[in-house]
Design a protein around this motif. Structure first.
Motif, PDB file in Angstrom:
ATOM      1  N   SER A 166       5.898  59.787 -75.476  1.00 43.33           N
ATOM      2  CA  SER A 166       7.310  59.656 -75.139  1.00 43.33           C
ATOM      3  C   SER A 166       8.127  60.757 -75.810  1.00 43.33           C
ATOM      4  O   SER A 166       7.940  61.042 -77.001  1.00 43.33           O
ATOM      5  CB  SER A 166       7.817  58.278 -75.590  1.00 43.33           C
ATOM      6  OG  SER A 166       9.173  58.108 -75.272  1.00 43.33           O
ATOM      7  N   LYS A 167       9.033  61.374 -75.053  1.00 40.53           N
ATOM      8  CA  LYS A 167       9.861  62.451 -75.608  1.00 40.53           C
ATOM      9  C   LYS A 167      11.333  62.176 -75.319  1.00 40.53           C
ATOM     10  O   LYS A 167      11.719  61.876 -74.193  1.00 40.53           O
ATOM     11  CB  LYS A 167       9.466  63.802 -75.010  1.00 40.53           C
ATOM     12  CG  LYS A 167      10.304  64.951 -75.573  1.00 40.53           C
ATOM     13  CD  LYS A 167       9.782  66.299 -75.162  1.00 40.53           C
ATOM     14  CE  LYS A 167      10.616  67.413 -75.804  1.00 40.53           C
ATOM     15  NZ  LYS A 167      10.085  68.751 -75.485  1.00 40.53           N
ATOM     16  N   GLN A 168      12.163  62.286 -76.385  1.00 38.87           N
ATOM     17  CA  GLN A 168      13.597  62.076 -76.230  1.00 38.87           C
ATOM     18  C   GLN A 168      14.188  63.152 -75.330  1.00 38.87           C
ATOM     19  O   GLN A 168      13.882  64.338 -75.445  1.00 38.87           O
ATOM     20  CB  GLN A 168      14.281  62.118 -77.594  1.00 38.87           C
ATOM     21  CG  GLN A 168      14.035  60.887 -78.458  1.00 38.87           C
ATOM     22  CD  GLN A 168      14.687  61.009 -79.821  1.00 38.87           C
ATOM     23  OE1 GLN A 168      14.065  61.497 -80.746  1.00 38.87           O
ATOM     24  NE2 GLN A 168      15.919  60.576 -79.931  1.00 38.87           N
ATOM     25  N   LEU A 169      15.072  62.718 -74.435  1.00 38.69           N
ATOM     26  CA  LEU A 169      15.686  63.639 -73.483  1.00 38.69           C
ATOM     27  C   LEU A 169      17.002  64.206 -74.008  1.00 38.69           C
ATOM     28  O   LEU A 169      17.316  65.371 -73.768  1.00 38.69           O
ATOM     29  CB  LEU A 169      15.936  62.918 -72.154  1.00 38.69           C
ATOM     30  CG  LEU A 169      14.685  62.466 -71.400  1.00 38.69           C
ATOM     31  CD1 LEU A 169      15.067  61.612 -70.205  1.00 38.69           C
ATOM     32  CD2 LEU A 169      13.866  63.665 -70.957  1.00 38.69           C
ATOM     33  N   VAL A 216      17.042  57.636 -75.183  1.00 39.50           N
ATOM     34  CA  VAL A 216      16.454  57.634 -73.843  1.00 39.50           C
ATOM     35  C   VAL A 216      15.372  58.712 -73.779  1.00 39.50           C
ATOM     36  O   VAL A 216      15.603  59.860 -74.153  1.00 39.50           O
ATOM     37  CB  VAL A 216      17.533  57.881 -72.767  1.00 39.50           C
ATOM     38  CG1 VAL A 216      16.899  57.960 -71.384  1.00 39.50           C
ATOM     39  CG2 VAL A 216      18.576  56.770 -72.808  1.00 39.50           C
ATOM     40  N   SER A 217      14.188  58.331 -73.303  1.00 37.63           N
ATOM     41  CA  SER A 217      13.031  59.227 -73.341  1.00 37.63           C
ATOM     42  C   SER A 217      12.342  59.273 -71.983  1.00 37.63           C
ATOM     43  O   SER A 217      12.553  58.423 -71.115  1.00 37.63           O
ATOM     44  CB  SER A 217      12.032  58.765 -74.408  1.00 37.63           C
ATOM     45  OG  SER A 217      12.647  58.679 -75.673  1.00 37.63           O
ATOM     46  N   TYR A 218      11.495  60.294 -71.838  1.00 33.27           N
ATOM     47  CA  TYR A 218      10.627  60.437 -70.663  1.00 33.27           C
ATOM     48  C   TYR A 218       9.187  60.268 -71.127  1.00 33.27           C
ATOM     49  O   TYR A 218       8.798  60.753 -72.189  1.00 33.27           O
ATOM     50  CB  TYR A 218      10.810  61.812 -70.021  1.00 33.27           C
ATOM     51  CG  TYR A 218       9.780  62.148 -68.956  1.00 33.27           C
ATOM     52  CD1 TYR A 218       9.912  61.663 -67.656  1.00 33.27           C
ATOM     53  CD2 TYR A 218       8.680  62.943 -69.253  1.00 33.27           C
ATOM     54  CE1 TYR A 218       8.972  61.962 -66.691  1.00 33.27           C
ATOM     55  CE2 TYR A 218       7.732  63.245 -68.290  1.00 33.27           C
ATOM     56  CZ  TYR A 218       7.886  62.757 -67.007  1.00 33.27           C
ATOM     57  OH  TYR A 218       6.945  63.056 -66.051  1.00 33.27           O
ATOM     58  N   ILE A 219       8.398  59.571 -70.313  1.00 32.61           N
ATOM     59  CA  ILE A 219       7.002  59.362 -70.667  1.00 32.61           C
ATOM     60  C   ILE A 219       6.152  59.510 -69.419  1.00 32.61           C
ATOM     61  O   ILE A 219       6.561  59.104 -68.321  1.00 32.61           O
ATOM     62  CB  ILE A 219       6.795  57.973 -71.324  1.00 32.61           C
ATOM     63  CG1 ILE A 219       5.377  57.848 -71.869  1.00 32.61           C
ATOM     64  CG2 ILE A 219       7.126  56.849 -70.363  1.00 32.61           C
ATOM     65  CD1 ILE A 219       5.160  56.629 -72.742  1.00 32.61           C
ATOM     66  N   VAL A 231      26.064  64.177 -65.109  1.00 32.92           N
ATOM     67  CA  VAL A 231      25.162  65.093 -65.811  1.00 32.92           C
ATOM     68  C   VAL A 231      23.952  65.343 -64.913  1.00 32.92           C
ATOM     69  O   VAL A 231      23.337  64.392 -64.413  1.00 32.92           O
ATOM     70  CB  VAL A 231      24.707  64.493 -67.161  1.00 32.92           C
ATOM     71  CG1 VAL A 231      23.572  65.318 -67.759  1.00 32.92           C
ATOM     72  CG2 VAL A 231      25.880  64.432 -68.124  1.00 32.92           C
ATOM     73  N   LYS A 232      23.614  66.604 -64.730  1.00 31.56           N
ATOM     74  CA  LYS A 232      22.438  66.972 -63.934  1.00 31.56           C
ATOM     75  C   LYS A 232      21.545  67.868 -64.781  1.00 31.56           C
ATOM     76  O   LYS A 232      21.961  68.942 -65.189  1.00 31.56           O
ATOM     77  CB  LYS A 232      22.845  67.675 -62.646  1.00 31.56           C
ATOM     78  CG  LYS A 232      23.594  66.763 -61.676  1.00 31.56           C
ATOM     79  CD  LYS A 232      23.937  67.469 -60.371  1.00 31.56           C
ATOM     80  CE  LYS A 232      24.660  66.534 -59.411  1.00 31.56           C
ATOM     81  NZ  LYS A 232      24.984  67.216 -58.141  1.00 31.56           N
ATOM     82  N   ALA A 233      20.358  67.379 -65.057  1.00 34.51           N
ATOM     83  CA  ALA A 233      19.392  68.120 -65.871  1.00 34.51           C
ATOM     84  C   ALA A 233      18.021  67.971 -65.227  1.00 34.51           C
ATOM     85  O   ALA A 233      17.855  67.291 -64.208  1.00 34.51           O
ATOM     86  CB  ALA A 233      19.393  67.600 -67.312  1.00 34.51           C
ATOM     87  N   VAL A 234      17.017  68.616 -65.829  1.00 34.78           N
ATOM     88  CA  VAL A 234      15.658  68.534 -65.303  1.00 34.78           C
ATOM     89  C   VAL A 234      14.676  68.355 -66.445  1.00 34.78           C
ATOM     90  O   VAL A 234      14.896  68.825 -67.567  1.00 34.78           O
ATOM     91  CB  VAL A 234      15.256  69.793 -64.487  1.00 34.78           C
ATOM     92  CG1 VAL A 234      16.115  69.928 -63.250  1.00 34.78           C
ATOM     93  CG2 VAL A 234      15.337  71.049 -65.336  1.00 34.78           C
ATOM     94  N   VAL A 235      13.608  67.629 -66.158  1.00 32.83           N
ATOM     95  CA  VAL A 235      12.449  67.567 -67.038  1.00 32.83           C
ATOM     96  C   VAL A 235      11.386  68.472 -66.425  1.00 32.83           C
ATOM     97  O   VAL A 235      10.998  68.286 -65.270  1.00 32.83           O
ATOM     98  CB  VAL A 235      11.909  66.131 -67.168  1.00 32.83           C
ATOM     99  CG1 VAL A 235      10.646  66.111 -68.015  1.00 32.83           C
ATOM    100  CG2 VAL A 235      12.959  65.220 -67.769  1.00 32.83           C
TER     101      VAL A 235
END
Length: 913
Positions: free
Chosen positions: A264-267, A576-579, A612-616
């Motif tokens: 898991s990585k914090q966004l 908030v994270s992405y996994i 907010v518009k971002a990308v992983v």
């Protein structure tokens, strides 16, 4: 006045005085004013009194009694004394007995009395006046300079605004008087600044400030008291220019890189919401991970549908109606595929393609319980009156156009039709089940499962249950002998038309369309089949504030965070994270979209927060290199091939997988090879050349070899396919038990096979491993020991360098006759010994083979490890044979060494095809 009377008066007066002197002399008390007001300047000693200090006595001018000798002061520590200046006139003065400080005490009040000198020189019989009140005011001297209350001042302003007051500086003065203690003026001493200050210390800007031009100012300010005394030290004022406040999220990066396998990585570790100081009553933020461009909507496992069903524990017996095209599944070969998305097998229908499912594939035993499942992506149909779009249809093949069961889309509604036969029911029964859902036309991938428990039909969309909003009844279909046709992508219209054709074409994408007769799917299996391997997550839930509420959608692609306090919301958003739990995830962009709603007290919304518009960016994983190694050549006697077990061609097989792994140590980047363990999903053994002859040979794997594994196998004359998601070790075990049998070996010259293995439905494939199986032929006893063919046949495996050298160097006429005789005799003896050895070894092998036939489970006889391998090839070059044999011998040594070590490590010396 008559003289007699005047004389009498003077006489009386003289007589009275003589009586006073002779009687009571000090007759009267001194007299002073009842109150006095005085002023004294601090650090001075004389008081100015009003009225002046004067005592009168009616006894005057009589000496002593009419004179004033003293003034006495009564009060609490009044620092004053009264001094008689003239005893006769009674004048006196007030003086300070110690220094007077206005800052210590501004006023004094005390009592004073005057004393006469008494009746004689010794001061006896003195008299005192009444008590008078003295009020003295201390005048101030401007001895102190103004001092600022703060060592420095700070303020911030927003660019582009004119302020009446940015901030107020304040100085004070220790002097006691209003004149000297009050600050009458402030002044900016720094030249050329766009600021001004008023007499109250308010600083304002004289022009609009620009953040781009100058982001901060430092100005020096001084102060003056009303006596025009200047402050000893000026004060610094720091003014920061801020850009125009825009409500919104700050402190986030437009791109977040994610390395596979890191959990898991914090966004947004530093994200916070700027509200520009507005009082808020609540904040609601929705974070959406947009992955609709990845495969079937997110990073799911891309194994085949059958493999996924086995992984999820689905019941067996399902029929895949959209398999990958192959010789045995050729009905999908004409359909359009979209296989560029991480090896997902996706079929795209544009309203012109459809496929007839062969009769032998169609499930014939649909009962009151069965399941239809598929992935579908579909958008709104064109035109005002959209036609039906058929996913699946079972209709009459000829003569009539009755639809027995079908699944179709119509006006963004999903409809399932099920018409029972009269042989099953003969009453008016439910026949059409309608669902109206947004997902049907949102152009996104969704997983649809229809569970039929007639007369109840339940729809699952992405694991969520939906009951039909409309169910229509109909009569059953009359029984007939007309065959039915099952189609995908359209409905077959076989009767009542001039030419049979497809109709009601589907427009959209499908994947994994299956029918499972006899059973319905469980909620647990459905959730597993459609589960995403990537999504949003929240770290450290226990650290969130109590007022924070959060909610995930089932796919964990949408997270809603709500709270009343902005600080709590900020803390929650940083967690908030992405996994992504896939070992080899799909690389590329995942878009992030955050929408925010802010509520104020008494209002619905008060601030507009930009999205907010971002990308992983999921970085490419280290791709595995799957390597198959082993013996590439298998030579066996005919009796082994004819035996009931045949031979195990891949008995020495090894499968390894390596990745290139880099790390940084001491500032240097190192790259190395690391062996990794992961699953495979199929291994195919393909027959090279002519297909197997069913009446003479077979390639098969016993069912026992698959027990306890997640593996299945199919075989044909073209080869064997072993499939299922399982470990490389289990695949090795299964492949080593594949048997090749030929009960007519006389017709066999050689049989070649090619083995390849795959991970993730062909995303990663192994090398092509080629294996050749040939027959070991027996030779009759040799009459002429110097026959060249015999020499080559038996000398090749012996690897006798001297003998080879002698044979190669012998030229007619160059060797003496005696030497020739000796050579011939030696060769004859050697050949005799070799023949006897071969016969004994062969007898031993025959005996071992018979023991293998008696023991069915024994499949590990290692013929390759025999010390002697003989191949009949009279035309083969002796030197070439020597090189080949040395290479095979080296390879066997490597195999033996790795067996002892317990594992195989791939290196460049391994033979790969």
């Amino acid at each position: 006045m008559p003289i007699p009377w005047l004389c009498f008066w003077l006489f009386s007066l003289i007589l009275g005085q003589s009586r006073t002197v002779g009687g009571k002399v000090n007759k009267h008390k001194p007299w002073i004013e009842t109150s006095y007001h005085g002023v004294i300047t601090e650090n001075m000693d004389t008081v100015l009194l009003d009225p002046p200090l004067v005592a009168l006595d009616k006894d005057a001018p009589v000496p002593y009694a009419g004179e004033i000798c003293d003034f006495k002061i009564y009060g609490q520590d009044a620092p004053f004394k009264a001094v008689v200046l003239n005893r006769t006139s009674g004048e006196g003065v007030l003086k300070a007995s110690s220094p007077v400080d206005c800052e210590s005490q501004k006023e004094y009040t005390f009592i004073i009395q005057a004393y006469d000198c008494g009746s004689g020189p010794n001061g006896a019989d003195w008299k005192k006046s009444h008590k008078a009140v003295v009020h003295i005011q201390v005048d101030d001297v401007n001895e102190f300079a103004p001092v600022f209350r703060e060592p420095q001042y700070k303020a911030s302003v927003t660019e582009g605004k004119i302020y009446d007051s940015i901030l107020q500086v304040e100085a004070w003065d220790q002097d006691c008087s209003p004149q000297y203690s009050q600050i009458c003026n402030y002044e900016i001493v720094t030249p050329g600044t766009p600021f001004a200050i008023d007499r109250n210390g308010n600083i304002r800007n004289t022009e609009r400030l620009s953040f781009d031009k100058q982001q901060s100012y430092k100005i020096m300010v001084t102060a003056f008291d009303c006596g025009q005394k200047r402050a000893k030290e000026d004060v610094a004022v720091h003014i920061v220019v801020k850009p125009v406040c825009k409500p919104g999220w700050q402190g986030w990066n437009k791109r977040v890189d994610y390395e596979p396998g890191t959990g898991s990585k914090q966004l947004f570790p530093k994200m916070h919401l700027e509200t520009c100081g507005g009082p808020l009553s609540g904040v609601k933020a929705m974070v959406e991970l947009q992955t609709n461009h990845i495969g079937k909507g997110c990073d799911r496992e891309t194994y085949s549908e059958k493999s996924l069903q086995k992984l999820c524990g689905a019941a067996s017996g399902s029929t895949d109606l959209l398999p990958a095209p192959s010789p045995s599944t050729n009905w999908t070969s004409s359909l359009l595929t979209d296989s560029g998305r991480d090896s997902d097998l996706i079929y795209r229908f544009d309203g012109r393609q459809a496929a007839n499912v062969p009769d032998h594939v169609v499930p014939q035993n649909l009962t009151d319980q069965f399941t239809i499942a598929t992935w579908m992506k579909h958008g709104p149909s064109p035109g005002l009156r959209a036609e039906k779009e058929t996913l699946l249809c079972n209709s009459d093949k000829t003569e009539m156009n009755r639809h027995h069961y079908s699944l179709y889309v119509h006006n963004c509604r999903l409809v399932f039709l099920l018409r029972r036969d009269f042989t099953q029911v003969d009453t008016f029964r439910p026949a059409e089940f309608h669902w109206k859902l947004e997902q049907i036309c949102d152009k996104e991938w969704h997983y649809y499962v229809i569970n039929v428990e007639f007369p109840a039909v339940t729809l699952f969309v992405d694991g969520v249950t939906y009951e039909p909003y409309l169910v229509t009844d109909d009569w059953p279909i009359h029984a007939s002998k007309i065959d039915t046709q099952l189609t995908v992508g359209a409905c077959w219209q076989g009767g009542e038309v001039a030419t049979p054709r497809f109709t009601q074409y589907f427009r959209g994408s499908l994947s994994g369309l299956t029918i499972r007769p006899g059973r319905i799917e469980t909620q647990k299996v459905i959730s597993c089949l459609q589960a995403c391997k990537e999504g949003l997550d929240i770290n450290s839930l226990e650290s969130l504030a109590k007022d924070i509420k959060f909610h995930f959608n089932p796919a964990q692609s949408v997270l809603v965070v709500e709270g009343e306090d902005v600080g709590s919301i900020n803390t929650a958003m940083t967690k908030v994270s992405y996994i992504n739990s896939r070992q080899f995830p799909t690389s590329g962009l995942r878009r992030l979209h955050i929408t925010t709603t802010v509520q104020c007290f008494g209002e619905d919304t008060c601030l507009s927060i930009p999205d907010v518009k971002a990308v992983v960016m999921v970085l490419p994983p280290s791709e595995p290199r799957i390597t198959i190694t082993g013996s590439n050549r298998l030579v066996r006697p005919a009796s082994d091939l004819q035996g009931p077990l045949g031979v195990a061609p891949f008995k020495e097989l090894h499968i390894t997988s390596t990745v290139m792994k880099g790390d940084s140590v001491g500032g240097f980047h190192r790259t190395g090879v690391m062996e990794v363990m992961h699953n495979l999903d199929y291994c195919d053994i393909l027959v090279i050349g002519e297909e197997l002859s069913p009446d003479a040979e077979s390639l098969e794997i016993h069912h026992n070899a698959l027990l306890g594994k997640h593996l299945d196998a199919t075989n044909s004359t073209s080869g064997i396919s072993i499939y299922g998601v399982d470990s490389m070790a289990h695949y090795e075990q299964a492949l080593r038990q594949v048997r090749y049998r030929n009960w007519r070996p006389a017709t066999l010259t050689e049989r070649r096979f090619r083995l390849t293995c795959s991970e993730l439905n062909g995303r990663y494939t192994s090398n092509e491993f080629n294996l050749e199986v040939s027959l070991l032929h027996h030779s009759a006893p040799v009459e002429h020991v110097n026959h060249l063919a015999s020499q080559q046949q038996y000398i090749r495996p012996v690897h006798h360098p001297l003998m080879i050298h002698t044979l190669n160097s012998h030229m007619p006429g160059t060797a003496p006759p005696a030497a020739t005789v000796i050579i011939v005799v030696c060769i004859a003896a050697l050949v005799t010994i070799v023949v006897i050895g071969v016969y004994r070894i062969h007898a031993t092998h025959q005996e071992g083979s018979r023991e293998d036939e008696e023991e069915v489970k024994e499949a590990d006889v290692d013929w390759e490890n025999s010390a002697l391998t003989i191949i009949v090839n009279p035309m083969e070059n002796i030197a070439g044979n020597q090189a080949v044999d040395e290479e095979e011998e080296d390879e066997r040594d490597v195999v033996e060494k790795r067996k002892h070590e317990g594992k195989f490590e791939w290196d460049s010396s391994s033979s790969t095809y």
